[in-house]
Scaffold this motif. Structure first.
Motif, mmCIF file in Angstrom:
data_model
loop_
_atom_site.group_PDB
_atom_site.id
_atom_site.type_symbol
_atom_site.label_atom_id
_atom_site.label_comp_id
_atom_site.label_asym_id
_atom_site.label_seq_id
_atom_site.Cartn_x
_atom_site.Cartn_y
_atom_site.Cartn_z
ATOM 1 N N ASN A 1 0.791 -1.231 0.000
ATOM 2 C CA ASN A 1 0.000 0.000 0.000
ATOM 3 C C ASN A 1 0.822 1.279 0.000
ATOM 4 O O ASN A 1 0.254 2.370 -0.117
ATOM 5 C CB ASN A 1 -0.922 0.026 1.226
ATOM 6 C CG ASN A 1 -1.888 -1.134 1.244
ATOM 7 O OD1 ASN A 1 -2.450 -1.504 0.219
ATOM 8 N ND2 ASN A 1 -2.079 -1.730 2.419
ATOM 9 N N SER B 1 4.882 3.286 -0.904
ATOM 10 C CA SER B 1 6.190 3.295 -1.547
ATOM 11 C C SER B 1 6.917 4.582 -1.167
ATOM 12 O O SER B 1 6.311 5.518 -0.628
ATOM 13 C CB SER B 1 6.075 3.173 -3.070
ATOM 14 O OG SER B 1 5.230 4.181 -3.599
ATOM 15 N N LYS C 1 0.993 7.034 -0.493
ATOM 16 C CA LYS C 1 -0.024 6.002 -0.668
ATOM 17 C C LYS C 1 0.142 5.387 -2.046
ATOM 18 O O LYS C 1 0.368 6.082 -3.025
ATOM 19 C CB LYS C 1 -1.419 6.627 -0.538
ATOM 20 C CG LYS C 1 -1.751 7.151 0.848
ATOM 21 C CD LYS C 1 -3.103 7.845 0.859
ATOM 22 C CE LYS C 1 -3.038 9.196 0.168
ATOM 23 N NZ LYS C 1 -4.296 9.979 0.310
ATOM 24 N N GLY C 2 0.015 4.079 -2.103
ATOM 25 C CA GLY C 2 0.086 3.389 -3.380
ATOM 26 C C GLY C 2 1.422 2.723 -3.606
ATOM 27 O O GLY C 2 2.464 3.183 -3.133
ATOM 28 N N THR D 1 3.024 3.156 -8.329
ATOM 29 C CA THR D 1 2.425 4.342 -8.926
ATOM 30 C C THR D 1 3.503 5.209 -9.565
ATOM 31 O O THR D 1 4.610 5.341 -9.045
ATOM 32 C CB THR D 1 1.684 5.166 -7.851
ATOM 33 O OG1 THR D 1 0.739 4.338 -7.194
ATOM 34 C CG2 THR D 1 0.973 6.354 -8.470
ATOM 35 N N THR D 2 3.176 5.809 -10.699
ATOM 36 C CA THR D 2 4.076 6.738 -11.371
ATOM 37 C C THR D 2 3.621 8.169 -11.105
ATOM 38 O O THR D 2 2.432 8.476 -11.198
ATOM 39 C CB THR D 2 4.094 6.490 -12.889
ATOM 40 O OG1 THR D 2 4.555 5.156 -13.138
ATOM 41 C CG2 THR D 2 5.008 7.477 -13.606
ATOM 42 N N PHE D 3 4.569 9.041 -10.777
ATOM 43 C CA PHE D 3 4.261 10.438 -10.494
ATOM 44 C C PHE D 3 4.954 11.325 -11.522
ATOM 45 O O PHE D 3 6.099 11.062 -11.896
ATOM 46 C CB PHE D 3 4.727 10.810 -9.088
ATOM 47 C CG PHE D 3 4.028 10.041 -7.997
ATOM 48 C CD1 PHE D 3 2.840 10.502 -7.453
ATOM 49 C CD2 PHE D 3 4.559 8.845 -7.518
ATOM 50 C CE1 PHE D 3 2.189 9.796 -6.449
ATOM 51 C CE2 PHE D 3 3.922 8.136 -6.513
ATOM 52 C CZ PHE D 3 2.726 8.606 -5.981
ATOM 53 N N SER E 1 1.857 16.127 -7.523
ATOM 54 C CA SER E 1 1.211 14.811 -7.445
ATOM 55 C C SER E 1 1.806 13.981 -6.319
ATOM 56 O O SER E 1 1.103 13.203 -5.666
ATOM 57 C CB SER E 1 1.328 14.084 -8.791
ATOM 58 O OG SER E 1 2.678 13.823 -9.134
ATOM 59 N N ALA F 1 -0.188 12.623 -2.611
ATOM 60 C CA ALA F 1 -0.211 11.221 -2.192
ATOM 61 C C ALA F 1 0.597 10.966 -0.926
ATOM 62 O O ALA F 1 0.593 9.847 -0.405
ATOM 63 C CB ALA F 1 0.323 10.333 -3.322
#
Length: 355
Positions: A279, A281, A329-330, A333-335, A340, A344
């Motif tokens: 959940n 990273s 969070k996540g 995921t790519t930011f 962004s 998160a």
């Protein structure tokens, strides 16, 4: 300064720490933060220049007000920090013998810090004048605690938070340009402040015998990262106005437990709440590159907190100087922007200096 140096300072994580010394409080002997006209003239003399006398916006957008509140909050913190550092060097407090670092001498350091203190005072007064001129609430200073006990530690921390400011001011300029208000005069004004802070950063790096300019493109950040970092030095409940009135997010503390180096390696982190490799990273902001997200592993509870590991892929294009870490969070995921990443973020910023 006179405070206990925590392990988090040695690993360049800005985190709150308990201290035995009395907190730093205003006002200063020169009347700051409410100096008289005669006192302002004396401050300007020591600062090497005057407050701007051009027009400022008559109307400010909500976003501009938030940014000005953040910048003023930072200037009051910086004024307090450098005032105490100057006092410690001037009064030969044990650990603050600046002349012991070749080729420095005490007089040069005192002169440099005197200029910085007075320049930061003018920054704070100028920002509050912009707010007041548009009919908005000004920022008043809090009480502060600084987790350093030697000149070398103080300069290292000064470099770190100045690097954070250098990533914040361009963001403020972009907001002033794009929020639909009439803040265009502020873009050039804060460009001059950005350059002044850059000159400061070069001095702090020179004192540490580092290359004065860290990298070709310095690391950007998020207003909420800066807001969170400043609060690490504020005594809880000491601010005249509630900090939640500033419309920014305060994140949980992300502790960097490993001393980073300029190479690929694994870093140890800790946070106060539970985390999961499924959940969460770690995301790094370095230079003007796109954010780099890496998985976390080896999560384990330790003394009421959770420790975990994440790779630090420095050799993949990271910049010297400041890198900002955030637990988000996540997973996977790519930011594509600092904004962004901030949206998160659960814990951060972890402030990493590598040279």
């Amino acid at each position: 300064m006179r405070f206990t140096s925590p392990q988090t300072l040695l690993t360049l994580t800005v985190a709150a720490t308990s201290v035995a010394a009395a907190p730093f409080e205003y006002p200063l002997p020169d009347g700051f933060p409410t100096p008289s006209p005669a006192q302002i003239a004396a401050i300007e003399q020591l600062a090497g220049g005057t407050l701007p006398n051009g027009p400022s916006p008559a109307n400010l957008t909500k976003t501009a007000i938030t940014n000005l509140h953040l910048l003023a909050l930072n200037e009051f913190f910086e004024t307090a920090y450098f005032t105490e550092l100057l006092a410690n060097v001037t009064n030969d407090v044990p650990g603050y013998d600046a002349g012991s670092i070749a080729p420095l001498d005490k007089t040069y350091v005192v002169d440099a810090l005197t200029a910085v203190v007075n320049q930061e005072q003018l920054h704070a007064l100028g920002i509050n004048a912009i707010l007041a001129g548009a009919g908005h609430k000004i920022i008043k200073p809090c009480e502060y605690e600084f987790p350093v006990t030697t000149f070398k530690q103080a300069i290292l921390l000064a470099q770190t938070f100045t690097d954070v400011v250098l990533g914040t001011l361009p963001k403020a300029q972009a907001i002033f340009a794009a929020d639909g208000g009439d803040e265009s005069p502020l873009i050039q004004l804060f460009g001059s402040v950005l350059a002044q802070e850059g000159e400061q950063a070069g001095f702090y790096r020179y004192v540490q015998k580092k290359t004065p300019s860290a990298a070709p493109f310095l690391t950007g950040g998020s207003p909420s990262f800066t807001f969170t970092a400043i609060q690490a030095f504020i005594v809880n409940g000491s601010c005249p106005q509630p900090l939640p009135d500033i419309a920014l997010t305060t994140f949980g503390t992300l502790n960097v437990l490993t001393t980073p180096e300029a190479k690929n390696m694994t870093l140890d982190f800790s946070v106060s709440g539970s985390v999961s490799p499924f959940n969460n990273s770690i995301v790094y902001l370095s230079g003007q590159n796109l954010p780099v997200a890496v998985p976390i592993s080896n999560v384990k509870p330790v003394a009421g907190a959770f420790q975990f590991q994440a790779s630090f892929p420095f050799e993949s294009g990271f910049a010297n100087g400041l890198t900002i870490a955030a637990l988000v969070k996540g997973a996977g995921t790519t930011f594509n922007s600092t904004d962004s990443v901030a949206k998160a973020t659960v814990y951060g910023p972890g402030l990493i200096e590598v040279d």
